[in-house]
Design an enzyme around this catalytic site. Structure first.
Site, PDB file in Angstrom:
ATOM      1  N   ASP B  67      22.400   7.734   9.665  1.00  9.37           N
ATOM      2  CA  ASP B  67      22.516   7.040   8.381  1.00  9.37           C
ATOM      3  C   ASP B  67      21.721   5.754   8.518  1.00  9.37           C
ATOM      4  O   ASP B  67      21.716   5.132   9.591  1.00  9.37           O
ATOM      5  CB  ASP B  67      23.974   6.745   8.030  1.00  9.37           C
ATOM      6  CG  ASP B  67      24.139   6.401   6.553  1.00  9.37           C
ATOM      7  OD1 ASP B  67      23.583   7.120   5.698  1.00  9.37           O
ATOM      8  OD2 ASP B  67      24.811   5.400   6.239  1.00  9.37           O
ATOM      9  N   GLY B 149      10.945   5.095   0.981  1.00  5.62           N
ATOM     10  CA  GLY B 149      12.098   4.211   0.836  1.00  5.62           C
ATOM     11  C   GLY B 149      11.676   2.775   0.557  1.00  5.62           C
ATOM     12  O   GLY B 149      10.876   2.517  -0.359  1.00  5.62           O
ATOM     13  N   TYR B 150      12.187   1.835   1.328  1.00  6.07           N
ATOM     14  CA  TYR B 150      11.910   0.417   1.113  1.00  6.07           C
ATOM     15  C   TYR B 150      10.679  -0.070   1.874  1.00  6.07           C
ATOM     16  O   TYR B 150      10.372  -1.267   1.842  1.00  6.07           O
ATOM     17  CB  TYR B 150      13.147  -0.413   1.483  1.00  6.07           C
ATOM     18  CG  TYR B 150      14.319  -0.194   0.540  1.00  6.07           C
ATOM     19  CD1 TYR B 150      14.488  -1.012  -0.577  1.00  6.07           C
ATOM     20  CD2 TYR B 150      15.241   0.824   0.750  1.00  6.07           C
ATOM     21  CE1 TYR B 150      15.541  -0.816  -1.457  1.00  6.07           C
ATOM     22  CE2 TYR B 150      16.304   1.033  -0.122  1.00  6.07           C
ATOM     23  CZ  TYR B 150      16.442   0.208  -1.221  1.00  6.07           C
ATOM     24  OH  TYR B 150      17.486   0.402  -2.091  1.00  6.07           O
ATOM     25  N   ASP B 151       9.970   0.834   2.560  1.00 12.33           N
ATOM     26  CA  ASP B 151       8.807   0.426   3.360  1.00 12.33           C
ATOM     27  C   ASP B 151       7.828  -0.481   2.609  1.00 12.33           C
ATOM     28  O   ASP B 151       7.353  -1.468   3.174  1.00 12.33           O
ATOM     29  CB  ASP B 151       8.048   1.661   3.874  1.00 12.33           C
ATOM     30  CG  ASP B 151       8.776   2.358   5.018  1.00 12.33           C
ATOM     31  OD1 ASP B 151       9.839   1.856   5.439  1.00 12.33           O
ATOM     32  OD2 ASP B 151       8.282   3.402   5.486  1.00 12.33           O
TER      33      ASP B 151
END
Lengths: 193, 193
Positions: B67, B149-151
């Site tokens: 996770d 994602g948040y990259d």
């Protein structure tokens, strides 16, 4: 004694002026139309101080300001100081819907939250502050017509209804804002003696 | 040794299987198509354990799950376990745009954040876990085409570009996921001796 309330919202001045005027003898609450500073603090206290300091610097009169928000435990205290623009803009409905979506089906025992209000007072005698905390939890859907902000999704501790379902008089006797104001009133009465 | 990767994503199994197969002699990573549990944990570890336990219960083979998320300091660690559905749905673009909006013009020194990845391993010998943390800060706008994602809004410590601007090999040598996997590999090699 005169105190400037560091807000351009005249309604707030009238409303709070009546409350404080009744609780502190000889107190007169003044409005403020000077420059509004950027609220770039990283805590409720910093933001309240930024506003109160700006009003004091502009008016030379003791000034007060508040900052408030909802702190959700499983979000580490967020939305916190970002409560008013949690969904990106100043839209209370969007803010509430986003918070409900984020928590999703998180179980009731993990939905603990609190409303927090910090009042800062800045004047010739220095700076002080008062914080009121109203514990409760985040509901799973909106209920109630009273109140504003996150009230329709906040269930105060000891209740099974939201803050927006409480009569205003009930809410105003126990809210985070009421608790912070109580402390302010005690302080003002103490220094007036 | 066989380990089940508790995901229905076959691509992940292939990708991670190649990495782990090269690092741990005789390791074979298996896919999983059993029931997917509700991830209702309140931490990265709890969610990883929920998934790994479900796969182990279903297959009887040692199982792993991870996770991960982004923890923003001024948000008290949020989005955290809610990273994948921060804007309400599983939409990475919306998630990133919301986080940028929430932080608004918060100054660089207050934008500290970290990518976090926790891997849980559940089998006949018990449960263990490994956590990798990749520190950095939240950018003020999106940059870069790599990653997901948040990259595109995460600037790793020591860099002035986002994780989405790094070559995949660079990212994969230092990311939160890489750091957690390193620990897993060390553990697997140690217990194999």
């Amino acid at each position: 004694m005169q105190i400037v309330l560091a807000t351009h919202n005249a309604h707030k001045v009238t409303e709070l002026g009546a409350i404080l005027g009744a609780a502190v003898e000889g107190l007169e609450l003044l409005g403020y139309d000077g420059p509004e500073p950027v609220e770039d603090g990283t805590s409720y206290l910093e933001n309240a101080l930024i506003k109160a300091r700006a009003a004091y610097a502009h008016t030379g009169v003791t000034s007060m300001a508040d900052d408030s928000g909802i702190a959700v435990e499983i979000l580490g205290g967020s939305p916190g100081i970002f409560s008013a623009r949690w969904a990106g803009g100043r839209d209370n409905v969007a803010n509430r819907q986003l918070l409900l979506s984020q928590l999703g089906d998180v179980a009731q025992e993990h939905r603990a939250a609190a409303f927090v209000c910090t009042i800062a007072l800045v004047g010739p005698d220095g700076e002080t502050s008062f914080t009121g905390i109203w514990p409760g939890r985040v509901a799973t859907e909106e209920h109630g017509e009273h109140g504003f902000g996150y009230d329709p999704i906040f269930i105060p501790e000891g209740f099974e209804v939201t803050a927006a379902e409480l009569e205003p008089e009930v809410k105003n006797s126990m809210s985070h804002r009421a608790l912070a104001l109580e402390q302010l009133v005690s302080y003002l009465n103490a220094i007036a003696e």
